[in-house]
Scaffold this active site. Structure first.
Site, PDB file in Angstrom:
ATOM      1  N   LYS A 188       0.619  -1.443  -0.019  1.00  0.00           N
ATOM      2  CA  LYS A 188      -0.164   0.223   0.059  1.00  0.00           C
ATOM      3  C   LYS A 188       0.658   0.962  -0.111  1.00  0.00           C
ATOM      4  O   LYS A 188      -0.036   2.512  -0.648  1.00  0.00           O
ATOM      5  CB  LYS A 188      -0.797   0.250   1.050  1.00  0.00           C
ATOM      6  CG  LYS A 188      -2.259  -1.651   1.330  1.00  0.00           C
ATOM      7  CD  LYS A 188      -2.514  -1.737   2.118  1.00  0.00           C
ATOM      8  CE  LYS A 188      -3.802  -2.506   2.278  1.00  0.00           C
ATOM      9  NZ  LYS A 188      -4.472  -2.989   3.769  1.00  0.00           N
ATOM     10  N   GLN A 222      -5.155  -1.945   9.252  1.00  0.00           N
ATOM     11  CA  GLN A 222      -5.021  -3.080   8.880  1.00  0.00           C
ATOM     12  C   GLN A 222      -5.382  -3.699   9.995  1.00  0.00           C
ATOM     13  O   GLN A 222      -5.127  -4.359  10.969  1.00  0.00           O
ATOM     14  CB  GLN A 222      -3.252  -2.296   8.428  1.00  0.00           C
ATOM     15  CG  GLN A 222      -2.678  -4.671   7.916  1.00  0.00           C
ATOM     16  CD  GLN A 222      -4.066  -4.296   6.629  1.00  0.00           C
ATOM     17  OE1 GLN A 222      -3.699  -3.425   5.776  1.00  0.00           O
ATOM     18  NE2 GLN A 222      -4.054  -6.235   6.248  1.00  0.00           N
ATOM     19  N   ASP A 246     -11.126   2.139   3.294  1.00  0.00           N
ATOM     20  CA  ASP A 246     -11.036   0.607   3.261  1.00  0.00           C
ATOM     21  C   ASP A 246     -12.771   0.704   3.057  1.00  0.00           C
ATOM     22  O   ASP A 246     -13.724  -0.368   2.793  1.00  0.00           O
ATOM     23  CB  ASP A 246     -11.249  -0.129   4.908  1.00  0.00           C
ATOM     24  CG  ASP A 246      -9.915  -0.909   4.748  1.00  0.00           C
ATOM     25  OD1 ASP A 246      -9.044  -0.915   3.673  1.00  0.00           O
ATOM     26  OD2 ASP A 246      -8.791  -0.055   5.329  1.00  0.00           O
TER      27      ASP A 246
HETATM   28  N1  GUN Z   1      -6.790  -7.196   6.512  1.00  0.00           N
HETATM   29  C1  GUN Z   1      -6.549  -8.285   4.926  1.00  0.00           C
HETATM   30  N2  GUN Z   1      -7.715  -7.415   3.903  1.00  0.00           N
HETATM   31  C2  GUN Z   1      -7.317  -6.255   4.589  1.00  0.00           C
HETATM   32  C3  GUN Z   1      -8.671  -4.957   3.558  1.00  0.00           C
HETATM   33  O1  GUN Z   1      -8.964  -4.510   3.460  1.00  0.00           O
HETATM   34  N3  GUN Z   1      -8.323  -3.923   4.793  1.00  0.00           N
HETATM   35  C4  GUN Z   1      -8.157  -3.779   6.116  1.00  0.00           C
HETATM   36  N4  GUN Z   1      -8.195  -2.555   6.634  1.00  0.00           N
HETATM   37  N5  GUN Z   1      -7.398  -4.961   6.965  1.00  0.00           N
HETATM   38  C5  GUN Z   1      -7.295  -5.682   6.011  1.00  0.00           C
END
Ligand code: GUN
Length: 296
Positions: free
Chosen positions: A53, A97, A120
């Protein structure tokens, strides 16, 4: 006939090029889109996602800051960190996350993110907006799946999409997105899950089959109709002594066998994964554009 391989890597590169132009336009107006990422602990998969990211953000010219907190961080301190990012205008998007360490309520932390910065699309307000068909940041993996299908020439419109998995991150929001009465959606959706009896009888009816169960080879070739389009959302680490890292990534589908039957299939890695990151970047750029009064 062997399936067409839908490359999320290639489609992502295309979308990120488009985003680069939008970031440059924002910068001309004195706005640099910013993403704040909160990583609690050192779960190897989470570290790897967060790194992707950060790298993606930089590549398109965005500002990105990852806040690393130890696994022992108290919930109150995580909430205070989110609060700081909520108030800081440098950040148009905030992402915490998941998963969070035991003892920390992910629901509470997510609900603390300002809905306008929730790139998200996990905040309950945005989940509600999605279900109601109102404008909102779309959850990145479902958004990536729909974008992949559309750009690869397999629009879900009028198709029967069978989604295997009912998580809050993938299965549920994907179903909500696909049933919208909108261009690029308008599908008939069946959601299968661990309570489904005779899963195969459903998967065999799919024009488009989405595997989001989190189990290696959960979808085998006998469960796939000839000519089906298969989207593999799974990211599973399986031990592999021959690999440099001691593991390799596999999806939820038996890729080698299914590719002889399907019309198209996404690989793992290089399929849905890069698209998820790309849609996060898109959501952040769009949040910055909204604030700057620019439409994409
Ligand atoms: N953990 C696994 N997939 C995701 C996601 O799309 N966003 C976040 N914040 N955590 C995750």
């Amino acid at each position: 006939m062997a399936a067409v391989i839908i490359s999320g890597k290639d489609l992502s590169a295309q979308i990120r090029e488009e985003l680069k132009g939008r970031v440059a336009r924002l910068k001309e107006k004195g706005v640099t889109p910013g993403l704040g990422v909160v990583l609690v602990g050192e779960d190897p998969a989470s570290v790897s996602y967060v790194t992707a990211k950060a790298k993606g953000s930089e590549e398109i010219g965005m500002f990105e800051q990852t806040i690393n907190l130890p696994a022992s961080t108290a919930e109150a301190e995580i909430l205070a960190t989110v609060d700081r990012l909520n108030r800081d205008p440098k950040f148009n998007g905030i992402l915490v996350q998941l998963p969070l360490p035991k003892g920390v309520s992910a629901d509470k932390v997510i609900a603390f993110i300002s809905p306008e910065k929730d790139v998200d699309g996990f905040h309950p307000i945005n989940v509600g907006r999605l279900l109601r068909g109102e404008p909102c940041p779309l959850p990145c993996t479902p958004y990536g799946v729909v974008e992949m299908l559309t750009r690869a020439g397999h629009s879900p419109e009028g198709k029967h999409v069978v989604v295997c998995g009912r998580s809050n991150i993938v299965g549920k929001p994907l179903a909500a997105l696909l049933i919208q009465k909108k261009k690029g959606a308008n599908a008939t959706v069946t959601v299968c899950h661990t309570g489904t009896k005779d899963l195969r009888s459903f998967t065999l009816q799919a024009d488009i089959l989405v595997a989001a169960m989190g189990a290696p080879k959960a979808i085998t070739a006998d469960m796939v109709r000839e000519g089906c389009v298969v989207i593999d959302v799974g990211v599973n680490r399986v031990p592999d002594p021959a690999a440099a890292k001691g593991f390799r990534l596999v999806g939820d589908c038996d890729f080698e066998a299914i590719k002889e039957k399907a019309a198209a299939i996404t690989p793992v890695p290089g399929g849905v994964g890069p698209m998820t990151v790309t849609m996060l970047l898109k959501n952040t750029v769009e949040a910055a554009e909204r604030l700057a009064g620019i439409s994409g």
